[in-house]
Design a protein around this motif. Sequence first.
Motif, short mmCIF file in Angstrom:
data_model
loop_
_atom_site.label_atom_id
_atom_site.label_comp_id
_atom_site.label_asym_id
_atom_site.label_seq_id
_atom_site.Cartn_x
_atom_site.Cartn_y
_atom_site.Cartn_z
N LEU A 1 5.02 3.22 18.55
CA LEU A 1 3.65 3.53 18.65
C LEU A 1 3.27 4.35 17.28
CD1 LEU A 1 2.63 3.41 22.28
CD2 LEU A 1 2.39 1.54 20.53
N GLY A 2 4.05 5.44 17.12
CA GLY A 2 3.56 6.34 16.29
C GLY A 2 3.72 5.91 14.84
N GLN A 3 4.58 4.86 14.31
CA GLN A 3 4.61 4.10 13.05
C GLN A 3 3.48 3.05 12.97
OE1 GLN A 3 8.59 2.25 13.20
NE2 GLN A 3 9.54 4.02 12.87
N PHE A 4 3.06 2.38 14.11
CA PHE A 4 1.78 1.58 13.97
C PHE A 4 0.70 2.68 13.69
CE2 PHE A 4 3.72 -2.00 16.20
CZ PHE A 4 3.08 -3.14 15.56
N GLY A 5 0.68 4.04 14.50
CA GLY A 5 -0.56 4.73 14.09
C GLY A 5 -0.57 5.19 12.67
N VAL A 6 0.49 5.56 12.04
CA VAL A 6 0.42 6.05 10.67
C VAL A 6 -0.15 4.89 9.85
CG1 VAL A 6 2.06 6.54 8.82
CG2 VAL A 6 2.31 7.49 11.09
N ALA A 7 0.35 3.41 10.00
CA ALA A 7 -0.07 2.33 9.22
C ALA A 7 -1.56 2.31 9.45
CB ALA A 7 0.53 1.03 9.55
N PHE A 8 -2.12 2.32 10.42
CA PHE A 8 -3.46 2.24 10.71
C PHE A 8 -4.09 3.33 9.87
CE2 PHE A 8 -2.90 -0.42 14.08
CZ PHE A 8 -4.07 -1.47 14.41
N CYS A 9 -3.86 4.53 9.93
CA CYS A 9 -4.67 5.87 9.20
C CYS A 9 -4.18 5.56 7.77
CB CYS A 9 -3.71 7.11 9.51
SG CYS A 9 -3.98 7.53 11.33
N ILE A 10 -3.23 4.83 7.22
CA ILE A 10 -3.15 4.79 5.84
C ILE A 10 -4.11 3.52 5.44
CG2 ILE A 10 -1.78 3.98 3.99
CD1 ILE A 10 0.63 5.34 5.32
N PHE A 11 -4.17 2.66 6.33
CA PHE A 11 -5.22 1.55 5.92
C PHE A 11 -6.74 1.93 5.98
CE2 PHE A 11 -8.01 -2.00 7.62
CZ PHE A 11 -7.79 -2.87 6.58
N SER A 12 -7.06 2.88 6.87
CA SER A 12 -8.18 3.31 6.99
C SER A 12 -8.76 4.31 5.74
CB SER A 12 -8.45 4.39 8.08
OG SER A 12 -9.60 5.03 8.19
N LEU A 13 -7.66 5.05 5.02
CA LEU A 13 -7.82 5.86 3.86
C LEU A 13 -8.17 4.74 2.76
CD1 LEU A 13 -8.25 8.20 1.99
CD2 LEU A 13 -5.53 8.23 2.08
N TRP A 14 -7.13 3.80 2.51
CA TRP A 14 -7.40 2.46 1.69
C TRP A 14 -8.77 2.08 1.55
CZ3 TRP A 14 -4.13 1.15 -2.25
CH2 TRP A 14 -4.66 -0.42 -2.85
N THR A 15 -9.18 1.77 2.73
CA THR A 15 -10.46 1.13 2.98
C THR A 15 -11.89 2.01 2.20
OG1 THR A 15 -9.71 -0.31 4.51
CG2 THR A 15 -12.16 -0.36 4.41
N ALA A 16 -11.64 3.11 2.77
CA ALA A 16 -12.73 4.17 2.58
C ALA A 16 -12.62 4.45 0.96
CB ALA A 16 -12.37 5.52 3.24
N PHE A 17 -11.49 4.62 0.40
CA PHE A 17 -11.32 4.91 -0.93
C PHE A 17 -12.02 3.64 -1.87
CE2 PHE A 17 -9.26 4.44 -5.11
CZ PHE A 17 -9.37 5.70 -5.63
N TRP A 18 -11.77 2.36 -1.56
CA TRP A 18 -12.09 1.43 -2.57
C TRP A 18 -13.57 1.20 -1.99
CZ3 TRP A 18 -10.08 0.41 -6.77
CH2 TRP A 18 -8.55 0.61 -6.89
N THR A 19 -13.96 1.27 -0.78
CA THR A 19 -15.41 1.19 -0.50
C THR A 19 -16.64 2.38 -1.25
OG1 THR A 19 -14.81 0.37 1.67
CG2 THR A 19 -17.04 1.02 1.46
N ILE A 20 -15.89 3.48 -1.26
CA ILE A 20 -16.71 4.41 -1.94
C ILE A 20 -16.89 4.01 -3.40
CG2 ILE A 20 -15.27 6.46 -2.20
CD1 ILE A 20 -17.34 8.35 -1.33
N ILE A 21 -15.96 3.59 -4.02
CA ILE A 21 -15.82 3.26 -5.51
C ILE A 21 -16.65 2.07 -5.72
CG2 ILE A 21 -14.20 2.48 -7.41
CD1 ILE A 21 -12.08 4.20 -6.53
N ASP A 22 -16.94 0.97 -4.92
CA ASP A 22 -17.54 0.02 -5.25
C ASP A 22 -18.92 -0.04 -4.78
OD1 ASP A 22 -17.57 -3.01 -6.10
OD2 ASP A 22 -17.58 -3.45 -3.87
N MET A 23 -19.53 1.17 -4.07
CA MET A 23 -20.79 1.21 -3.84
C MET A 23 -21.87 1.14 -4.70
SD MET A 23 -20.34 3.78 -0.62
CE MET A 23 -22.29 3.76 -0.23
N ASP A 24 -22.86 0.52 -4.73
CA ASP A 24 -23.90 0.37 -5.86
C ASP A 24 -24.84 1.67 -5.67
OD1 ASP A 24 -23.09 -1.96 -6.62
OD2 ASP A 24 -24.32 -3.10 -5.47
#
Length: 289
Positions: A84-107
């Motif tokens: 479960l801990g490995q699943f949790g780490v993957a979710f956290c990395i995915f959350s950071l990945w989404t936040a990074f590209w979303t804030i870059i692509d904002m108009d």
Amino acid sequence: MNIRSLTRGDGVVIGAAVVLFIASFLDLTSFDCPTGVDCSGFDGRNAWDGLGLLMSMFLSGVIGAALIVVGRTMPGRKVAGIDLGQFGVAFCIFSLWTAFWTIIDMDADAGAGMILGLLATIALAGAAIAAPLVPALKAPLVGAPRPQAPQPYGGQPQAGYGYPGAQQPSYGGQPEGGYGYPGGQPGQPGHPQPSQAGQPAPQAPVQPSQPSQGGQAPQPTGASDFSPFWFAVPVARPLYGEDGSPTPIAELAPGTWYLAVEQRGQGLVAQTQDGRRGVLQDTTGIQRG
């Protein structure tokens, strides 16, 4: 569930998840109101107005933190063979990945919710990855309490009395030096008889022991040089079976006191709270009670 098994890294993960959840209610964008224009009717959008961003950035990070905490407090839980801990780490990395590209692509300009969310995902993913690696983050979040009297398991840690591997008197007997031990009077376990007036108490052994099979006299049971003691581990460590099986039978968690009942080479035979016994192979850095 053992809360004391949480580490400082887990504390950072929990704190970042709380900040990320709060950020989901804040405005994602900001704007400058032109002079002379009434902007009071402007209603900013937050993450709850869009399901895609809410699930992929904000709630995915919160779910990842929850999986890490559950995996830490309840070790051995797996989904599809993955911890479960490995699943949790993957979710956290995915959350950071989404936040990074979303804030870059904002108009528009990023609002408080987006900026705070990005910072929270950075802390969340960083703590999730570094917690098992950095010694400062591997330390227990809650310190181990000192053992209280009466001790668990119904015994006392001094001199091994009442524990496996040491001489144990019968019920009501004397804990040391009394009758009922090898060399004492047979048939009178734990109940010394008063001596007659004018006669000294008989010295043990008072009768020759019966020879065992093969003509050999029984060997006296001497007190072991090892004395059981209480200890706590600095980090979670596996406990292996006494039969030498490579599969752990339990995991010793930081913040909990365990009883060492025997020395086994460089390791210790430890007893858990539920009575299971196994070999702790890695004894580096343990805290003795």
